[in-house]
Design a protein around this motif. Sequence first.
Motif, mmCIF file in Angstrom:
data_model
loop_
_atom_site.group_PDB
_atom_site.id
_atom_site.type_symbol
_atom_site.label_atom_id
_atom_site.label_comp_id
_atom_site.label_asym_id
_atom_site.label_seq_id
_atom_site.Cartn_x
_atom_site.Cartn_y
_atom_site.Cartn_z
ATOM 1 N N PHE A 78 0.835 -1.197 0.000
ATOM 2 C CA PHE A 78 0.000 0.000 0.000
ATOM 3 C C PHE A 78 0.875 1.254 0.000
ATOM 4 N N ASP A 79 1.864 1.296 0.882
ATOM 5 C CA ASP A 79 2.747 2.459 0.975
ATOM 6 C C ASP A 79 3.737 2.526 -0.183
ATOM 7 N N GLN A 80 4.283 1.383 -0.563
ATOM 8 C CA GLN A 80 5.256 1.332 -1.660
ATOM 9 C C GLN A 80 4.652 1.878 -2.951
ATOM 10 N N GLU A 81 3.391 1.567 -3.211
ATOM 11 C CA GLU A 81 2.724 1.992 -4.442
ATOM 12 C C GLU A 81 2.035 3.357 -4.309
ATOM 13 N N GLY A 82 2.074 3.951 -3.116
ATOM 14 C CA GLY A 82 1.443 5.258 -2.913
ATOM 15 C C GLY A 82 -0.065 5.200 -3.097
ATOM 16 N N LEU A 83 -0.710 4.227 -2.449
ATOM 17 C CA LEU A 83 -2.138 4.016 -2.628
ATOM 18 C C LEU A 83 -2.954 4.670 -1.523
ATOM 19 N N GLY A 84 -4.239 4.791 -1.778
ATOM 20 C CA GLY A 84 -5.201 5.286 -0.810
ATOM 21 C C GLY A 84 -6.465 4.459 -0.921
ATOM 22 N N LEU A 85 -7.254 4.444 0.137
ATOM 23 C CA LEU A 85 -8.500 3.686 0.155
ATOM 24 C C LEU A 85 -9.661 4.667 0.200
ATOM 25 N N VAL A 86 -10.461 4.686 -0.867
ATOM 26 C CA VAL A 86 -11.651 5.522 -0.932
ATOM 27 C C VAL A 86 -12.812 4.701 -0.387
ATOM 28 N N VAL A 87 -13.527 5.262 0.592
ATOM 29 C CA VAL A 87 -14.670 4.573 1.205
ATOM 30 C C VAL A 87 -15.850 5.530 1.266
ATOM 31 N N ALA A 88 -17.037 4.955 1.396
ATOM 32 C CA ALA A 88 -18.234 5.767 1.571
ATOM 33 C C ALA A 88 -18.234 6.363 2.970
ATOM 34 N N GLU A 89 -18.735 7.577 3.092
ATOM 35 C CA GLU A 89 -18.899 8.195 4.411
ATOM 36 C C GLU A 89 -19.789 7.301 5.260
ATOM 37 N N ASP A 90 -19.474 7.193 6.528
ATOM 38 C CA ASP A 90 -20.293 6.391 7.433
ATOM 39 C C ASP A 90 -21.666 7.021 7.608
ATOM 40 N N VAL A 91 -22.682 6.183 7.527
ATOM 41 C CA VAL A 91 -24.059 6.593 7.751
ATOM 42 C C VAL A 91 -24.551 5.807 8.962
ATOM 43 N N PRO A 92 -25.097 6.480 9.970
ATOM 44 C CA PRO A 92 -25.577 5.762 11.151
ATOM 45 C C PRO A 92 -26.538 4.629 10.774
ATOM 46 N N GLY A 93 -26.285 3.445 11.359
ATOM 47 C CA GLY A 93 -27.140 2.291 11.108
ATOM 48 C C GLY A 93 -26.784 1.489 9.870
ATOM 49 N N GLN A 94 -25.749 1.897 9.130
ATOM 50 C CA GLN A 94 -25.350 1.176 7.916
ATOM 51 C C GLN A 94 -23.857 0.862 7.962
ATOM 52 N N ARG A 95 -23.484 -0.248 7.345
ATOM 53 C CA ARG A 95 -22.073 -0.618 7.212
ATOM 54 C C ARG A 95 -21.797 -0.875 5.739
ATOM 55 N N ASP A 96 -21.598 0.184 4.997
ATOM 56 C CA ASP A 96 -21.355 0.101 3.566
ATOM 57 C C ASP A 96 -19.957 -0.458 3.314
ATOM 58 N N GLU A 97 -19.862 -1.485 2.459
ATOM 59 C CA GLU A 97 -18.560 -2.073 2.126
ATOM 60 C C GLU A 97 -17.930 -1.441 0.903
ATOM 61 N N PHE A 98 -18.573 -0.418 0.327
ATOM 62 C CA PHE A 98 -17.989 0.231 -0.850
ATOM 63 C C PHE A 98 -16.571 0.686 -0.533
ATOM 64 N N HIS A 99 -15.669 0.345 -1.423
ATOM 65 C CA HIS A 99 -14.294 0.827 -1.304
ATOM 66 C C HIS A 99 -13.620 0.720 -2.649
ATOM 67 N N GLU A 100 -12.613 1.518 -2.817
ATOM 68 C CA GLU A 100 -11.814 1.479 -4.030
ATOM 69 C C GLU A 100 -10.390 1.858 -3.650
ATOM 70 N N ILE A 101 -9.428 1.084 -4.135
ATOM 71 C CA ILE A 101 -8.025 1.361 -3.859
ATOM 72 C C ILE A 101 -7.487 2.139 -5.054
ATOM 73 N N ILE A 102 -6.955 3.327 -4.774
ATOM 74 C CA ILE A 102 -6.494 4.217 -5.846
ATOM 75 C C ILE A 102 -5.072 4.672 -5.582
ATOM 76 N N ARG A 103 -4.447 5.218 -6.606
ATOM 77 C CA ARG A 103 -3.145 5.867 -6.424
ATOM 78 C C ARG A 103 -3.396 7.270 -5.889
ATOM 79 N N ARG A 104 -2.572 7.676 -4.918
ATOM 80 C CA ARG A 104 -2.716 9.022 -4.341
ATOM 81 C C ARG A 104 -2.116 10.056 -5.258
#
Length: 104
Positions: A78-104
């Motif tokens: 993750f650090d070697q490739e300069g990546l970041g994890l994009v996630v959905a904002e937390d919404v009370p009562g929900q656990r969204d698994e949306f994520h995307e690994i991107i280059r920073r």
Amino acid sequence: MTETRLLTDHQEIRDWAAARSGIPAIRDAEELIGSDEPVISIQFGQHAYEDDDHQGADRPDDFGKPRLVEWDEWFALFDQEGLGLVVAEDVPGQRDEFHEIIRR
């Protein structure tokens, strides 16, 4: 449209994944077509443990399946490739698994 945020802090990523039963995984380069670099991912739920791809007796049981790893190994790439994890904002009562690994 769902609001998102970018995570780069290791503990914040671990906490986000743990809240969703996410497990760090790496698909090694030799298993990928057209790539010389391993690919990191986060696996969720039973998908991390079950292999339902029974495509012939001569195929290894784990063929094409990401290898579950420890966070230290995952974060090294993750650090070697300069990546970041994009996630959905937390919404009370929900656990969204949306994520995307991107280059920073």
